[in-house]
Write an enzyme that holds these catalytic residues in place. Structure first.
Site, mmCIF file in Angstrom:
data_model
loop_
_atom_site.group_PDB
_atom_site.id
_atom_site.type_symbol
_atom_site.label_atom_id
_atom_site.label_comp_id
_atom_site.label_asym_id
_atom_site.label_seq_id
_atom_site.Cartn_x
_atom_site.Cartn_y
_atom_site.Cartn_z
ATOM 1 C CD GLU A 76 -7.761 87.750 51.464
ATOM 2 O OE1 GLU A 76 -8.676 87.201 50.843
ATOM 3 O OE2 GLU A 76 -6.613 87.906 50.989
ATOM 4 C CG ASP B 214 0.221 83.023 54.349
ATOM 5 O OD1 ASP B 214 0.425 82.458 55.423
ATOM 6 O OD2 ASP B 214 0.829 82.710 53.299
#
Ligand code: 5GP
Ligand code: MG
Length: 180
Positions: free
Chosen positions: A101, A105
């Site tokens: 990835e 977040d």
């Protein structure tokens, strides 16, 4: 989508990224050294540069596959609703899997994708994220390996875009909007 004028302040240099990717690849190699085949799953589109550099540092039998998830649209805020736009081509049942990835977040995307892939009963499933914004987390998830922890800034470069621009920058930079 039209964007306000902005400049990009370099945050992590290309050289620093390359050294970190090499170090991460060593750790990942150690974990999967006995694998018959490692399926490296990139999350499109932001991880495409990271996965390209990562697999070339991995001296293992590797298969590359991609999954596309979205929670962002063209905005800079997560919608918290993760949709799969493109699923894997291959099967991962009984396989060793590494999910790659770009940024963790809020954590919704990685949580959703990991849940989806775990349900297919891989032999081992590990995750690596180039960037992590721990102060933004809303769900309890952390990648098994993280390249860099960064502050709550909107970043671009090294595959990561702002409204589909700036993916080709060799470094990671923070977007700074100019006053109108
Ligand atoms: P999460 O679901 O963890 O909130 O979001 C993860 C996804 O949001 C990442 O895969 C990435 O595509 C996108 N994202 C999070 N932070 C940033 C950022 O600073 N810049 C860009 N361009 N995308 C981001
Ligand atoms: Mg993404």
């Amino acid at each position: 989508m039209p964007t306000r004028p902005y400049v990009i302040d370099e945050m992590i240099s290309a050289k620093t990224i390359a050294a970190r990717v090499e170090a991460l690849a060593k750790e990942i190699h150690d974990t999967f050294r006995d694998t018959d085949k490692l399926v490296v799953v990139g999350l499109l589109r932001g991880s495409f540069v990271f996965i390209a550099d990562m697999v070339r540092e991995l001296d293992l039998p590797v298969e590359v596959d991609f999954i596309e998830a979205t929670s962002y649209g063209d905005s800079t805020e997560s919608s918290r609703e993760v949709r799969i736009l493109k699923d894997l081509r291959g099967e991962i049942h009984g396989r060793d899997v590494l999910v790659v990835e770009d940024i963790v977040d809020t954590g919704y995307t990685l949580q959703h994708v990991v849940g989806l892939l775990r349900a297919r009963a891989p032999k081992r499933l590990k995750t690596v994220a180039l960037l992590d914004k721990p102060t933004r987390r809303e769900v309890d998830i952390k990648a098994d390996w993280t390249g860099f922890e960064i502050p709550d800034e909107f970043v671009v470069g090294y595959g990561i875009d702002y409204a589909q621009r700036n993916r080709n920058l060799p470094f990671i930079g923070a977007v700074r909007f100019l006053e109108p």
